[in-house]
Design a protein around this motif. Structure first.
Motif, PDB file in Angstrom:
ATOM      1  N   UNK A  59       0.824  -1.212   0.000  1.00 19.50           N
ATOM      2  CA  UNK A  59       0.000   0.000   0.000  1.00 19.50           C
ATOM      3  C   UNK A  59       0.852   1.253   0.000  1.00 19.50           C
ATOM      4  N   UNK A  60       1.816   1.315   0.906  1.00 22.54           N
ATOM      5  CA  UNK A  60       2.621   2.523   1.072  1.00 22.54           C
ATOM      6  C   UNK A  60       3.633   2.713  -0.043  1.00 22.54           C
ATOM      7  N   UNK A  61       4.217   1.610  -0.504  1.00 25.81           N
ATOM      8  CA  UNK A  61       5.110   1.681  -1.653  1.00 25.81           C
ATOM      9  C   UNK A  61       6.542   2.042  -1.337  1.00 25.81           C
ATOM     10  N   UNK A  62       6.891   2.278  -0.057  1.00 30.24           N
ATOM     11  CA  UNK A  62       8.274   2.649   0.279  1.00 30.24           C
ATOM     12  C   UNK A  62       8.971   1.478   0.977  1.00 30.24           C
ATOM     13  N   UNK A  63      10.187   1.220   0.571  1.00 27.78           N
ATOM     14  CA  UNK A  63      10.967   0.137   1.153  1.00 27.78           C
ATOM     15  C   UNK A  63      11.404   0.542   2.557  1.00 27.78           C
ATOM     16  N   UNK A  64      10.824  -0.096   3.562  1.00 28.70           N
ATOM     17  CA  UNK A  64      11.112   0.273   4.942  1.00 28.70           C
ATOM     18  C   UNK A  64      12.544  -0.064   5.337  1.00 28.70           C
ATOM     19  N   UNK A  65      13.132  -1.059   4.667  1.00 26.80           N
ATOM     20  CA  UNK A  65      14.520  -1.414   4.983  1.00 26.80           C
ATOM     21  C   UNK A  65      15.489  -0.303   4.593  1.00 26.80           C
ATOM     22  N   UNK A  66      15.055   0.554   3.682  1.00 30.27           N
ATOM     23  CA  UNK A  66      15.916   1.647   3.234  1.00 30.27           C
ATOM     24  C   UNK A  66      15.830   2.886   4.101  1.00 30.27           C
ATOM     25  N   UNK A  67      14.970   2.848   5.141  1.00 27.73           N
ATOM     26  CA  UNK A  67      14.796   4.021   6.003  1.00 27.73           C
ATOM     27  C   UNK A  67      15.843   3.994   7.113  1.00 27.73           C
ATOM     28  N   UNK A  68      17.068   4.292   6.744  1.00 27.59           N
ATOM     29  CA  UNK A  68      18.184   4.328   7.691  1.00 27.59           C
ATOM     30  C   UNK A  68      18.289   5.718   8.307  1.00 27.59           C
ATOM     31  N   UNK A  69      19.017   5.865   9.410  1.00 27.50           N
ATOM     32  CA  UNK A  69      19.212   7.211   9.991  1.00 27.50           C
ATOM     33  C   UNK A  69      19.765   8.216   8.996  1.00 27.50           C
ATOM     34  N   UNK A  70      20.659   7.782   8.097  1.00 27.96           N
ATOM     35  CA  UNK A  70      21.216   8.698   7.096  1.00 27.96           C
ATOM     36  C   UNK A  70      20.147   9.158   6.125  1.00 27.96           C
ATOM     37  N   UNK A  71      19.288   8.238   5.680  1.00 30.96           N
ATOM     38  CA  UNK A  71      18.247   8.609   4.714  1.00 30.96           C
ATOM     39  C   UNK A  71      17.160   9.461   5.357  1.00 30.96           C
ATOM     40  N   UNK A  72      17.063   9.397   6.691  1.00 34.83           N
ATOM     41  CA  UNK A  72      16.025  10.150   7.408  1.00 34.83           C
ATOM     42  C   UNK A  72      16.580  11.412   8.058  1.00 34.83           C
ATOM     43  N   UNK A  73      17.821  11.764   7.710  1.00 34.35           N
ATOM     44  CA  UNK A  73      18.505  12.861   8.404  1.00 34.35           C
ATOM     45  C   UNK A  73      17.703  14.157   8.381  1.00 34.35           C
ATOM     46  N   UNK A  74      17.047  14.458   7.237  1.00 30.59           N
ATOM     47  CA  UNK A  74      16.299  15.726   7.143  1.00 30.59           C
ATOM     48  C   UNK A  74      15.113  15.758   8.096  1.00 30.59           C
ATOM     49  N   UNK A  75      14.422  14.623   8.236  1.00 33.95           N
ATOM     50  CA  UNK A  75      13.263  14.591   9.133  1.00 33.95           C
ATOM     51  C   UNK A  75      13.705  14.505  10.582  1.00 33.95           C
ATOM     52  N   UNK A  76      14.740  13.714  10.854  1.00 36.13           N
ATOM     53  CA  UNK A  76      15.251  13.575  12.221  1.00 36.13           C
ATOM     54  C   UNK A  76      15.643  14.934  12.794  1.00 36.13           C
ATOM     55  N   UNK A  77      16.176  15.808  11.925  1.00 40.78           N
ATOM     56  CA  UNK A  77      16.617  17.121  12.378  1.00 40.78           C
ATOM     57  C   UNK A  77      15.461  17.972  12.904  1.00 40.78           C
ATOM     58  N   UNK A  78      14.240  17.757  12.385  1.00 36.88           N
ATOM     59  CA  UNK A  78      13.122  18.630  12.753  1.00 36.88           C
ATOM     60  C   UNK A  78      12.065  17.957  13.622  1.00 36.88           C
ATOM     61  N   UNK A  79      11.909  16.638  13.496  1.00 30.48           N
ATOM     62  CA  UNK A  79      10.778  15.994  14.176  1.00 30.48           C
ATOM     63  C   UNK A  79      10.942  16.020  15.690  1.00 30.48           C
ATOM     64  N   UNK A  80      12.172  16.201  16.169  1.00 31.68           N
ATOM     65  CA  UNK A  80      12.372  16.327  17.617  1.00 31.68           C
ATOM     66  C   UNK A  80      11.687  17.581  18.157  1.00 31.68           C
ATOM     67  N   UNK A  81      11.556  18.594  17.295  1.00 28.64           N
ATOM     68  CA  UNK A  81      10.966  19.867  17.714  1.00 28.64           C
ATOM     69  C   UNK A  81       9.501  19.969  17.327  1.00 28.64           C
ATOM     70  N   UNK A  82       9.186  19.601  16.074  1.00 23.03           N
ATOM     71  CA  UNK A  82       7.800  19.631  15.610  1.00 23.03           C
ATOM     72  C   UNK A  82       7.639  18.749  14.390  1.00 23.03           C
ATOM     73  N   UNK A  83       6.402  18.280  14.217  1.00 18.16           N
ATOM     74  CA  UNK A  83       6.054  17.494  13.038  1.00 18.16           C
ATOM     75  C   UNK A  83       5.181  18.378  12.167  1.00 18.16           C
TER      76      UNK A  83
END
Length: 322
Positions: A59-83
């Motif tokens: 359904x989602x279409x995204x490979x969850x195995x590819x969601x590493x900390x490096x690939x999520x760096x942009x979201x990790x930088x902001x989600x600690x403060x706000x989503x």
């Protein structure tokens, strides 16, 4: 006659409806079958995300195995403060299937923070869920030109490409490619209905074509005017995939620019007044075209003509009779 192009690609018109009476964010999405699904905002605690939510690749279409900390760096930088945007999910028993927002979910898990998610209790078929996921997954990574335009502002602010690379965590090669993409004239980019299809070689070819035109005194505006109708025909042709449309426009640009290069425009004549007269039929002016120049006079006295002859002959003798 209008030269407006046909819009290429999918558009999403199912506008969410907010529940204004309660003040809560409660959108309603219209599904592909016409059925309406009502959503409400929930906050999933960090400790409950892994247990209470899940993602299906089908359904989602995204490979969850590819969601590493490096690939999520942009979201990790902001989600600690706000989503900035809630995820979208459908309740399946006592759990929530995430239709859109699996990167936000993975980043929240990594950061051990809560997750905002819009959840519907409406029974949704697998087909409806896949279509809804396709429609709401509108976020894309910035294309190379968008990155380049941002970096160009930094360069114009005085940073070197090396400084930009270090500050942005990019290689200098990527910075160079992005800046090249940003340097392509906007009127050439506007010919393409989907800019995200353009690759670095495409931007490089477009930049080269514009630079060659500039060298011979031609403009990209002249090129656009020459090929715009042909571009419209390519965009309106049914059955063409987006990359085929892109390649067709690239061919038109390549061929059109070569035609202009093979038959460059004549240099313009620049005229400048040497004297201003009240009588519009009288003039004294100089005309220049490239290396050629001439002087023109009209309705001047015989005495002035004789004096000009004398001065010109004396000047030629001074500089040429050596």
């Amino acid at each position: 006659m209008s030269n407006k192009r046909v819009t290429i690609g999918r558009t999403f018109s199912q506008t969410p409806i907010t529940n204004e009476e309660s003040g809560d964010y409660a959108p309603t999405f219209v599904l592909s079958t016409g059925k309406k699904a009502h959503f409400r905002l929930e906050r999933i605690a960090a400790k409950d995300i892994e247990e209470k939510t899940f993602v299906l690749m089908e359904t989602n279409g995204r490979d969850q195995a590819g969601l590493t900390p490096d690939s999520l760096r942009d979201i990790i930088r902001t989600i600690k403060l706000q989503q900035f945007f809630p995820a979208i999910g459908v309740r399946q028993g006592d759990k929530i299937e995430v239709l859109d927002g699996s990167r936000r979910r993975a980043a929240a898990l990594y950061c051990k923070t809560g997750l905002d998610i819009l959840v519907t209790e409406t029974a949704i078929t697998a087909q409806e869920a896949r279509r809804l996921a396709d429609d709401i997954q509108t976020a894309r990574e910035h294309n190379l030109r968008e990155v380049g335009l941002r970096l160009l502002a930094l360069k114009n602010g005085g940073l070197s490409q090396k400084d930009i690379a270090e500050a942005q965590g990019m290689s200098q090669a990527k910075v160079t490619r992005a800046l090249q993409a940003a340097s392509v004239p906007a009127d050439l980019i506007a010919l393409f209905p989907n800019h995200s299809e353009l690759t670095h070689p495409d931007y490089k070819a477009l930049l080269l074509a514009s630079e060659k035109l500039l060298e011979i005194g031609q403009s990209t505006e002249a090129l656009v005017e020459t090929i715009s109708m042909d571009v419209d025909q390519v965009c309106a042709r049914e059955g063409l995939a987006e990359d085929e449309i892109k390649n067709g426009i690239l061919r038109l640009i390549r061929n059109g620019s070569q035609t202009l290069i093979d038959s460059p425009a004549k240099e313009k004549v620049v005229s400048s007044n040497l004297w201003t007269f009240a009588d519009k039929d009288r003039f004294a002016r100089k005309k220049t075209r490239g290396r050629m120049f001439s002087y023109e006079f009209n309705r001047q006295s015989k005495e002035l003509q004789d004096e000009l002859d004398r001065v010109i002959n004396a000047t030629l003798d001074k500089y040429l009779n050596k």
